[in-house]
Design an enzyme around this catalytic site. Structure first.
Site, short mmCIF file in Angstrom:
data_model
loop_
_atom_site.label_atom_id
_atom_site.label_comp_id
_atom_site.label_asym_id
_atom_site.label_seq_id
_atom_site.Cartn_x
_atom_site.Cartn_y
_atom_site.Cartn_z
N SER A 1 55.09 46.51 45.33
CA SER A 1 54.50 47.27 45.84
C SER A 1 55.55 47.09 47.43
O SER A 1 56.51 47.72 48.29
CB SER A 1 53.17 46.19 46.74
N ASP B 1 46.85 53.05 39.66
CA ASP B 1 46.85 52.27 40.81
C ASP B 1 46.31 53.42 42.22
O ASP B 1 47.16 54.37 42.33
CB ASP B 1 48.80 52.81 40.85
N HIS C 1 47.50 47.86 39.97
CA HIS C 1 48.19 48.08 41.24
C HIS C 1 49.07 45.76 40.75
O HIS C 1 49.94 46.31 40.87
CB HIS C 1 47.85 47.84 42.73
#
Length: 442
Positions: free
Chosen positions: A209, A385, A416
């Site tokens: 991320s 996600d 995620h």
């Protein structure tokens, strides 16, 4: 009528956000602050954990040890039987970052010099490096056992990296950063530090991320550093946010300027530290059951991302609570909100017309040139996600200067935080990314 409804919703979200975050304003000290350079000796230190219990194996899987909820990163590493080191790195703008190192695997004999291939792991938004350690077969331990020299990064402002050469975290100036500064200053400092310490010419980089956001900013603004990275593995990279359906983006991003204004007004500096009032309350009273975890007790990580607990052992949830969220600056969350509102782009922090002109020489924030990312990049992404949406991943693929492969996780429900917390993460992701890394020197 629609205008009134929209503003009513906005006011409600603003008030809920303020109530949720107000307790963060006075959380500013890292109580485990360490000297400029602290290195523990090779081997295991036995005095951290009073009783080291074996993790239970249930139905072929290892049950998480609930005591790990109260351990810090080095205690987690040591409790699993791995060696560790603690290092401090100072960025060129004065932020002191804490790195944790696992120099070799659990079953390797102690050696005076580590010869493994260095791999650096960088966490995402509101996390610290513990996210690479919580699963029984977590990525950091998997890599160490495979012969790699593992380095764990901590972004400025989180639990472990809350120091500065001259600023105190109680000062407002300390928190004047976003992921722009993390990529521009922190990652170059870390890369040079790790290579100097290991004597290696190159290192591998794995980000999740925001850890990918930081890397791409670094290589865009400092393209000469591409030569120091042999492989970059991007897990759920957060770059363009245009198609995100995460609650943090959809519900709060449109009101980010107003939220930031009120935060500034009342002196809120840190965003979601682990020891806030709400997080302490949840850790004390919430149990790993679905009703509580989907309602009153949902961790900010999951409520912000919109993730469910797919493939997650619910016994891991209290341990996640013990370490996350780990805090960042309000500006970091605002920067993501700006990118979401700007559409399919990847741009620097928007300070407003006048300050943009002073800082950038133009009235609007410039975009990061992703074509300058020339190191080998492999992307892993999930179909479910909501943060790093598949459409945004497809956009990123067209912009990178040297994308080698983009791998869709075959599990259609992969989201995620599955990359970090799913019980299937080793089989689905970790075992597949290791072949892309240079073979370690054994």
């Amino acid at each position: 009528m629609m205008y009134k409804i929209t503003n009513t919703c906005g006011c409600f979200l603003l008030m809920m956000t303020l109530i949720y975050n107000y307790q963060c304003s006075d959380i500013f000290v890292n109580e485990s602050a360490r000297p400029e350079e602290t290195v523990h000796k090779w081997g295991r230190t036995e005095n951290f954990i009073p009783t080291r219990e074996k993790q239970l194996n249930v139905q072929g899987r290892t049950r998480p040890n609930p005591k790990e909820a109260s351990l810090n990163t080095v205690e987690l590493i040591n409790g699993r039987g791995y060696p560790f080191e603690i290092h401090s790195v100072t960025s060129s703008d004065g932020y002191i970052l804490e790195l944790h190192r696992i120099p070799y695997g659990r079953h390797k004999k102690m050696a005076p010099k580590v010869s493994g291939q260095p791999v650096f792991l960088q966490h995402g938004l509101m996390n610290s490096d513990n996210v690479w350690l919580l699963l029984p077969d977590a990525l950091a331990f998997t890599l160490a056992d495979a012969g790699y020299d593992v380095w764990l990064g901590n972004a400025r402002g989180n639990t472990y990296s809350r120091r500065h050469v001259s600023l105190d975290p109680s000062q407002e100036d300390y928190w004047n950063f976003s992921f722009d500064e993390m990529g521009n200053y922190d990652i170059p400092a870390v890369i040079n530090f790790v290579l100097t310490k290991t004597g290696s010419q190159k290192m591998s980089y794995v980000g999740h991320s925001m850890g990918c956001t930081m890397f791409f900013i670094c290589m865009s603004l400092h393209p000469e550093l591409n030569d120091k990275i042999d492989v970059m593995i991007a897990l759920a990279p957060a770059v363009s946010m245009a198609k995100s359906t995460a609650p943090l983006m959809v519900n709060q991003a449109p009101f980010a300027p107003q939220i930031k204004f009120v935060f500034d007004l009342i002196g809120v500096r840190a965003y979601q530290p682990v020891d806030s009032f709400w997080n302490n309350l949840r850790k004390r009273y919430c149990e790993p059951n679905l009703f509580l975890r989907y309602s009153l007790c949902q961790n900010t990580l999951f409520s912000s991302s919109g993730d469910d607990y797919h493939s997650l052992d619910l016994n891991l949830l209290p341990i996640i609570d013990g370490h996350n969220p780990a805090g960042t600056s309000v500006n970091t969350a605002v920067h993501y909100a700006q990118n979401y509102m700007a559409g399919q782009t990847f741009q620097r922090f928007d300070f407003g017309v006048e300050e943009n002109q002073l800082r950038y020489g133009q009235t609007t924030p410039p975009t990061y040139d992703l074509s300058k990312v020339t190191s080998d990049v492999f992307i892993f992404w999930g179909q479910s996600d909501k943060v790093s949406a598949p459409t945004d991943i497809a956009w990123l693929e067209t912009k990178l200067g040297n994308l080698r492969n983009s791998i869709m996780i075959e599990d259609p429900l992969w989201n995620h935080f599955s990359f970090l917390f799913s019980a299937d993460a080793k089989r689905v992701v970790y075992d597949k990314l290791i072949p892309f890394l240079p073979q370690p020197i054994l």
